[in-house]
Design a protein around this motif. Structure first.
Motif, PDB file in Angstrom:
ATOM      1  N   ARG A 234      -0.406  41.686  38.320  1.00 39.49           N
ATOM      2  CA  ARG A 234       0.787  41.924  37.507  1.00 39.49           C
ATOM      3  C   ARG A 234       1.391  43.263  37.902  1.00 39.49           C
ATOM      4  O   ARG A 234       0.686  44.278  37.947  1.00 39.49           O
ATOM      5  CB  ARG A 234       0.470  41.918  36.018  1.00 39.49           C
TER       6      ARG A 234
ATOM      7  N   THR B  81      10.364  38.312  41.024  1.00 39.72           N
ATOM      8  CA  THR B  81       9.671  39.599  40.931  1.00 39.72           C
ATOM      9  C   THR B  81      10.289  40.613  41.872  1.00 39.72           C
ATOM     10  O   THR B  81      10.402  41.801  41.546  1.00 39.72           O
ATOM     11  CB  THR B  81       8.179  39.418  41.259  1.00 39.72           C
TER      12      THR B  81
ATOM     13  N   GLY C 146       6.884  41.136  36.652  1.00 38.23           N
ATOM     14  CA  GLY C 146       6.540  39.880  37.297  1.00 38.23           C
ATOM     15  C   GLY C 146       5.129  39.931  37.848  1.00 38.23           C
ATOM     16  O   GLY C 146       4.369  40.872  37.592  1.00 38.23           O
ATOM     17  N   HIS C 147       4.756  38.900  38.589  1.00 38.99           N
ATOM     18  CA  HIS C 147       3.419  38.776  39.138  1.00 38.99           C
ATOM     19  C   HIS C 147       3.471  38.664  40.654  1.00 38.99           C
ATOM     20  O   HIS C 147       4.492  38.294  41.235  1.00 38.99           O
ATOM     21  CB  HIS C 147       2.706  37.540  38.567  1.00 38.99           C
TER      22      HIS C 147
END
Length: 359
Positions: free
Chosen positions: A109, A227, A115-116
Motif C-alpha cells: 500500500r 495509483t 493506491g496499491h
C-alpha cells in the motif's frame, strides 16, 4: 491447454491454403489507419501510459535494480544480480494469468498515492534465496524445479526480509517524485485470490530478473494506472528527477562545516592610495608624513580572496599590526534600479540589505 479452433476458423484456414483461394488480408495494426482513415483501437487494452513515461519509468527503476541488488547481495553474503528486463503496460487480468500458482504475491500500500502496488517473486528464485539464508551454498541448481507448495511460516519470515529491502529501495528511488510510504498489507501464494483493481484496468508492469549462482527467476512490480495517475505528469524525459528536495543530513553539515572552517583564505588591507613623484619618493626619510586623499573616517577596505568584503580600522594587538572589522562593504546602489516615486534607500537600509544577503 491448447486452444480448440471452431468450424468456421478451420474453414478459413483451409480456404487460405488453396492456391486460388482468397488472398489473406494483412492485419491492420493498432493505431495504423486504413485507406478510409479508420484506425483500430482495442478498448480492452487502452494505452494510458505514453512512451515518454515508459522511458522515464525504465530509467527510474534501473536505479532501483542496482540499489536492491546491492542490498540483497549484502543480505545473502554473495553476489545477487538484479537486472531490469522490461517495462510495459497491460491489463491486470493479463498480469494475473501470467503468474505461477503458487507464487510469492505481496500486496503493498502506497499511502501518498492512495493506491496499491504488487511485488511478485517467482518461486524459481525465492527458494534458492531462502536456501542461502538457511545456510545452503548457492541455492538449488538451475535444473532443480522449485517445490510446488506455498511458503511455510519460517520461509515467509525470511522472504519478508527481502521484501523489506525492496520496499526501502523503492521508497528511496521514488523520493524524488513523492514519499511513497509503502507498507506490506498482505502476502498470498495464489494470485487469483487478490483483486487489486478490475481485470480490465491498465497496469504498468516492471519486470526484473534475479540471478543467484545458476538459479534465475523473475520479480514483477505491478503498478495500477489509478495509483500512478497522480504523479504521471511528472514522468517526463528531463523533469521527473527534479521533483522533491532531499533533506540535509546533520552529519554532512558537520563535515562541511569542519572542512570550510579549516580552509585558508588570503586577507589583505590597503592602507591608502596616492601618487608621488620620483623626487619626493627619493627624498623620503623616517618620520616623514605622506598625505593621501583617503578620508580617515571611512576606514580601510578588507579584501577576502581579492574581493572587497569588510570595512575595518587599523590598530595593534599584542605587538602585532591588526585591523578591527567595523562592518560589511556597502555596495553602491544603481539609481536606475530604483522605481519612480520611491525613495532611494539610505545607508542604513543598504547596510541591512547587504547583511541579509551575506547571511
Amino acid at each position: 491447454m491448447s486452444d480448440v479452433l471452431t468450424e468456421s476458423e478451420v474453414e478459413s484456414l483451409l480456404a487460405a491454403l488453396e492456391p486460388n483461394g482468397p488472398a489473406a488480408t494483412a492485419p491492420v495494426s493498432r493505431g495504423d489507419a486504413d485507406a478510409n482513415g479508420v484506425s483500430l483501437y482495442d478498448f480492452k487494452r487502452p494505452e494510458r501510459v505514453s512512451k515518454e513515461q515508459i522511458r522515464a519509468l525504465r530509467g527510474l527503476h534501473e536505479g532501483f535494480s542496482r540499489e536492491f541488488g546491492a542490498g540483497l547481495s549484502n543480505l545473502m553474503r554473495t553476489i545477487v544480480e538484479v537486472k531490469l528486463v522490461a517495462v510495459d503496460q497491460l491489463t491486470y487480468g493479463e498480469f494475473l494469468f501470467s503468474l505461477e500458482n503458487p507464487t510469492c504475491f505481496n500486496l503493498l500500500r502506497a499511502a501518498s498515492l492512495d493506491g496499491h502496488m504488487v511485488l511478485e517473486l517467482s518461486p524459481a528464485v525465492v527458494y534458492p534465496l531462502v536456501d542461502r539464508l538457511l545456510g545452503g551454498g548457492r541455492g538449488s541448481g538451475a535444473g532443480d524445479p522449485p517445490p510446488d507448495r506455498p511458503l511455510t511460516d519460517i520461509e515467509s519470515r525470511l522472504v519478508g526480509r527481502m521484501t523489506t529491502l525492496a520496499i526501502e529501495a523503492l521508497e528511496r528511488t521514488w523520493e524524488s517524485l513523492t514519499d511513497l510510504q509503502l507498507s506490506l498489507v498482505q502476502t498470498e501464494s495464489n494470485p487469483q485470490l487478490v483483486q487489486v483493481v478490475p481485470p480490465n484496468e491498465v497496469v504498468v508492469l516492471v519486470a526484473f530478473e534475479l540471478t543467484l549462482g545458476e538459479a534465475r527467476g523473475m520479480m514483477n512490480l505491478c503498478i495500477p494506472f489509478n495509483t500512478l495517475e497522480p504523479v504521471a505528469a511528472r514522468f517526463s524525459g528531463d523533469a521527473w528527477s527534479t521533483y522533491g528536495k532531499r533533506s540535509s543530513d546533520p552529519r554532512e553539515r558537520v563535515v562541511l562545516d569542519r572542512g570550510v572552517s579549516r580552509a585558508r583564505v588570503p586577507l589583505d588591507v590597503t592602507l591608502a592610495i596616492t601618487t608621488l613623484t620620483a623626487r619626493d619618493l627619493a627624498d623620503l626619510a623616517p618620520g616623514d608624513v605622506i598625505l593621501t586623499e583617503c578620508d580617515s573616517r571611512e576606514g580601510l577596505e578588507l579584501r577576502v580572496g581579492g574581493k572587497p568584503a569588510f570595512r575595518c580600522r587599523p590598530g595593534a594587538l599584542r605587538g602585532h599590526k591588526a585591523v578591527r572589522v567595523t562592518g560589511p562593504v556597502l555596495k553602491p546602489v544603481d539609481p536606475r534600479l530604483v522605481p519612480l516615486g520611491e525613495a532611494k534607500p539610505t545607508g542604513e537600509a543598504v547596510a541591512n540589505a547587504s547583511a541579509g544577503a551575506g547571511s
